[in-house]
Design a protein around this motif. Structure first.
Motif, mmCIF file in Angstrom:
data_model
loop_
_atom_site.group_PDB
_atom_site.id
_atom_site.type_symbol
_atom_site.label_atom_id
_atom_site.label_comp_id
_atom_site.label_asym_id
_atom_site.label_seq_id
_atom_site.Cartn_x
_atom_site.Cartn_y
_atom_site.Cartn_z
ATOM 1 N N ARG A 1 46.241 38.295 44.473
ATOM 2 C CA ARG A 1 46.304 37.279 43.414
ATOM 3 C C ARG A 1 45.238 37.470 42.350
ATOM 4 N N SER A 2 44.235 38.285 42.642
ATOM 5 C CA SER A 2 43.208 38.555 41.637
ATOM 6 C C SER A 2 42.503 39.858 41.987
ATOM 7 N N GLY A 3 42.803 40.901 41.236
ATOM 8 C CA GLY A 3 42.182 42.194 41.468
ATOM 9 C C GLY A 3 43.170 43.312 41.714
ATOM 10 N N LEU A 4 44.391 42.962 42.086
ATOM 11 C CA LEU A 4 45.403 43.981 42.388
ATOM 12 C C LEU A 4 45.834 44.741 41.137
ATOM 13 N N PHE A 5 45.964 44.015 40.012
ATOM 14 C CA PHE A 5 46.578 44.600 38.814
ATOM 15 C C PHE A 5 45.585 44.759 37.664
ATOM 16 N N THR A 6 45.764 45.836 36.916
ATOM 17 C CA THR A 6 45.048 46.054 35.665
ATOM 18 C C THR A 6 46.026 46.625 34.653
ATOM 19 N N GLY A 7 46.016 46.067 33.447
ATOM 20 C CA GLY A 7 46.969 46.545 32.443
ATOM 21 C C GLY A 7 46.350 46.652 31.061
ATOM 22 N N TRP A 8 46.969 47.464 30.236
ATOM 23 C CA TRP A 8 46.624 47.574 28.825
ATOM 24 C C TRP A 8 47.870 47.266 28.006
ATOM 25 N N GLU A 9 47.678 46.547 26.911
ATOM 26 C CA GLU A 9 48.779 46.239 25.995
ATOM 27 C C GLU A 9 48.207 46.181 24.584
ATOM 28 N N ILE A 10 48.772 46.939 23.688
ATOM 29 C CA ILE A 10 48.210 47.086 22.352
ATOM 30 C C ILE A 10 48.592 45.937 21.418
ATOM 31 N N VAL A 11 49.684 45.231 21.724
ATOM 32 C CA VAL A 11 50.191 44.174 20.844
ATOM 33 C C VAL A 11 49.736 42.808 21.349
ATOM 34 N N ASP A 12 49.060 42.048 20.491
ATOM 35 C CA ASP A 12 48.521 40.745 20.898
ATOM 36 C C ASP A 12 49.581 39.825 21.478
ATOM 37 N N ASN A 13 50.681 39.658 20.761
ATOM 38 C CA ASN A 13 51.704 38.723 21.210
ATOM 39 C C ASN A 13 52.264 39.110 22.571
ATOM 40 N N THR A 14 52.485 40.400 22.789
ATOM 41 C CA THR A 14 53.024 40.857 24.061
ATOM 42 C C THR A 14 52.002 40.653 25.177
ATOM 43 N N ALA A 15 50.724 40.903 24.888
ATOM 44 C CA ALA A 15 49.671 40.700 25.894
ATOM 45 C C ALA A 15 49.603 39.243 26.324
ATOM 46 N N ARG A 16 49.742 38.323 25.391
ATOM 47 C CA ARG A 16 49.675 36.901 25.749
ATOM 48 C C ARG A 16 50.892 36.511 26.612
ATOM 49 N N LEU A 17 52.057 37.097 26.307
ATOM 50 C CA LEU A 17 53.235 36.834 27.141
ATOM 51 C C LEU A 17 53.010 37.349 28.559
ATOM 52 N N CYS A 18 52.369 38.506 28.674
ATOM 53 C CA CYS A 18 52.069 39.074 29.991
ATOM 54 C C CYS A 18 51.109 38.175 30.760
ATOM 55 N N ALA A 19 50.034 37.751 30.105
ATOM 56 C CA ALA A 19 49.045 36.896 30.767
ATOM 57 C C ALA A 19 49.685 35.601 31.252
ATOM 58 N N MET A 20 50.538 35.000 30.401
ATOM 59 C CA MET A 20 51.197 33.758 30.793
ATOM 60 C C MET A 20 52.180 34.003 31.931
ATOM 61 N N ASN A 21 52.868 35.129 31.881
ATOM 62 C CA ASN A 21 53.830 35.474 32.921
ATOM 63 C C ASN A 21 53.138 35.591 34.275
ATOM 64 N N LEU A 22 51.979 36.239 34.315
ATOM 65 C CA LEU A 22 51.223 36.364 35.561
ATOM 66 C C LEU A 22 50.797 34.989 36.077
ATOM 67 N N LEU A 23 50.259 34.156 35.182
ATOM 68 C CA LEU A 23 49.806 32.830 35.595
ATOM 69 C C LEU A 23 50.938 31.994 36.173
ATOM 70 N N LEU A 24 52.092 32.038 35.525
ATOM 71 C CA LEU A 24 53.220 31.227 35.978
ATOM 72 C C LEU A 24 53.771 31.710 37.312
ATOM 73 N N HIS A 25 53.506 32.954 37.650
ATOM 74 C CA HIS A 25 53.934 33.487 38.944
ATOM 75 C C HIS A 25 52.840 33.384 40.003
ATOM 76 N N GLY A 26 51.752 32.685 39.680
ATOM 77 C CA GLY A 26 50.711 32.471 40.667
ATOM 78 C C GLY A 26 49.737 33.619 40.804
ATOM 79 N N ILE A 27 49.691 34.511 39.811
ATOM 80 C CA ILE A 27 48.776 35.652 39.840
ATOM 81 C C ILE A 27 47.651 35.390 38.837
#
Length: 493
Positions: free
Chosen positions: A204-230
């Protein structure tokens, strides 16, 4: 009707109202991300958990305002929250209000978001609801919104054969909205029912690391992880908003799962002394790379090799040009075959990506320690392209279409593989003897070329023609950019 579908339909139907004001699907999803986060942070506080949002810049501070005062305060919240280094900062980085009608903003806040208690929904319900919105957004091809969206069926099959474990560190250097992370998380939870407390914390914290160059896409990713309990809102962000190819990050991972962005060349737009706008190719030069090139996909293959620990394993979606391109491409393929165990190649059908004109593959390889002899002994190629016809709408790729590939792959038992009609083995000596060490290999007969009774439906044929024309156009565009980069006036030529 499922809870997920009810929520998605309710939120999505309101988007149609906002589109009358010129708001795109992507813009709407971006605003939902901000507001969902504010609402859930307040719900956490009401449950007795620590306050996440600064007082006065939180969900309750929106509810007491109307009209232009509400709009002004919403803008103030977005500006205030974008400056931290945690997940909060990723979600609100460079955030802007794009809803121009204060009355519609108020309805979105108080009626649509405010009427649902999001924290009481299971992670699968609210996470799947958000995934549903992302998928609808990706289907909005006219705006190019699907460029970062990998088909879920393909992600599922890739993760199933890679077999992630709860003790790994997993990376996606082009993570988009986090599809590989979520699939890996679900796979680990499903296949490891007896995780110890340390493993539960790690996944739940530490398993994943990612890079995303586009701000809007990165925020969607961060929200997606949070909503899935990560991860949690106050976590150090596992998503880095940056160009992954810029430098070696120094970190090494057990597994890399990625679908780097399509588009052959890395380039930047400049203004010449004559005032003309031109695109200039950017050649990536790094000490850890085998070859310097402006080809983005070839650079990502090299970058993935760098990211892997010794004995780390990777699955990378690559376009066909990575398999056959000469020059730097040949150098990289020969080095990859020698220094890594390049054991599997999945040739993907056309018509499965939102970006048209793409002929792609999945390359599977393991990083190995230094050796005088090549690590690759045999490359097994599975052909899911010849005589296969898919379209996004009428015949989309399903997980069942990849079942035979997964079975042939023999996850965890690669030594027991057997050849079949679509699965063939090629030795290192055969590969290295091919022109330019090309991995662009096919052996199946295309039945539609020999028997008109086997032709696919007219709509499928039309879609494939469009794919081919789009691919040709991209090649011509890349050629024109290369000519411009060396000073040739393409318009005059």
């Amino acid at each position: 009707m499922s809870d997920t579908k009810v929520i998605v339909d309710k939120l999505w139907n309101y988007c149609d109202i906002l589109r009358d004001d010129g708001l795109s699907y992507g813009d709407y999803l971006e605003q939902l991300t901000y507001l969902l986060f504010l609402k859930m942070a307040e719900e956490q506080r009401e449950l007795g958990l620590d306050r996440i949002m600064p007082e006065g810049y939180d969900w309750p501070s929106l509810l007491g305002r109307k009209g232009e005062a509400l709009e002004a305060h919403y803008i103030a919240i977005l500006n205030h929250l974008g400056g931290t280094d945690d997940l909060l900062g990723v979600i609100f980085r460079k955030a802007q209000n794009r809803i121009q009608d204060p009355a519609k903003l108020e309805r979105l806040i108080k009626d649509l978001i405010g009427q649902e208690t999001w924290m009481t929904l299971g992670a699968d319900v609210k996470g799947d609801a958000y995934e549903g919105l992302l998928e609808r957004n990706a289907a909005d091809t006219k705006s190019g919104a699907g460029q970062y969206f990998t088909p879920r069926a393909l992600i599922s099959a890739m993760v199933d054969v890679m077999q992630p474990s709860p003790d790994m560190r997993i990376c996606d250097p082009a993570c988009g909205t986090g599809g590989f992370f979520l699939a890996a998380f679900d796979n680990i939870v499903r296949n490891n029912p007896n995780l110890d407390p340390d493993q539960k914390r790690h996944i739940r914290s530490g398993l994943f690391t990612g890079w995303e160059i586009v701000d809007n896409t990165a925020r969607l990713c961060a929200m997606n992880l949070l909503l899935h309990g990560i991860e949690s809102p106050e976590s150090d962000s596992p998503i880095h908003v940056d160009d992954a190819l810029r430098a070696d990050p120094g970190e090494r991972f057990d597994m890399v799962l990625t679908n780097p962005p399509f588009g052959k060349k890395s380039s930047v737009q400049i203004v010449t002394a004559e005032g003309k706008a031109e695109r200039q190719s950017l050649t990536v030069v790094r000490d850890d790379f085998w070859a310097s090139t402006s080809n983005k996909q070839l650079n990502f293959v090299q970058h993935v090799k760098t990211l892997l620990k010794v004995e780390g394993t990777a699955a990378v979606v690559v376009p066909d040009n990575v398999l056959f391109e000469g020059g730097a491409g040949e150098t990289i393929r020969r080095k990859l075959l020698h220094e890594c165990d390049v054991h599997t190649l999945l040739r993907l059908p056309t018509g499965i990506f939102y970006a048209q004109g793409v002929k792609a593959n999945v390359l599977f390889f393991d990083r190995k320690p230094g050796s005088d002899t090549p690590w690759t002994e045999d490359l097994w190629i599975y052909d899911l392209r010849t005589n296969k016809h898919f379209t996004l709408k009428t015949n989309s790729l399903a997980r069942a279409d990849l079942d035979d590939f997964v079975e042939c792959y023999k996850p965890g038992h690669r030594g027991k593989r057997e050849e079949s009609e679509r699965f063939h083995r090629f030795s290192y000596d055969e590969l290295i003897a091919r022109d330019k060490a090309s991995l662009d290999i096919s052996w199946l007969r295309d039945e539609s070329l020999e028997d008109t009774d086997n032709l696919p439906a007219p709509g499928v044929i039309a879609a494939e023609i469009v794919e081919d024309l789009q691919a040709a156009l991209e090649e011509f565009t890349a050629l024109a950019e290369s000519l411009q980069a060396i000073g040739v006036d393409v318009e005059e030529a």
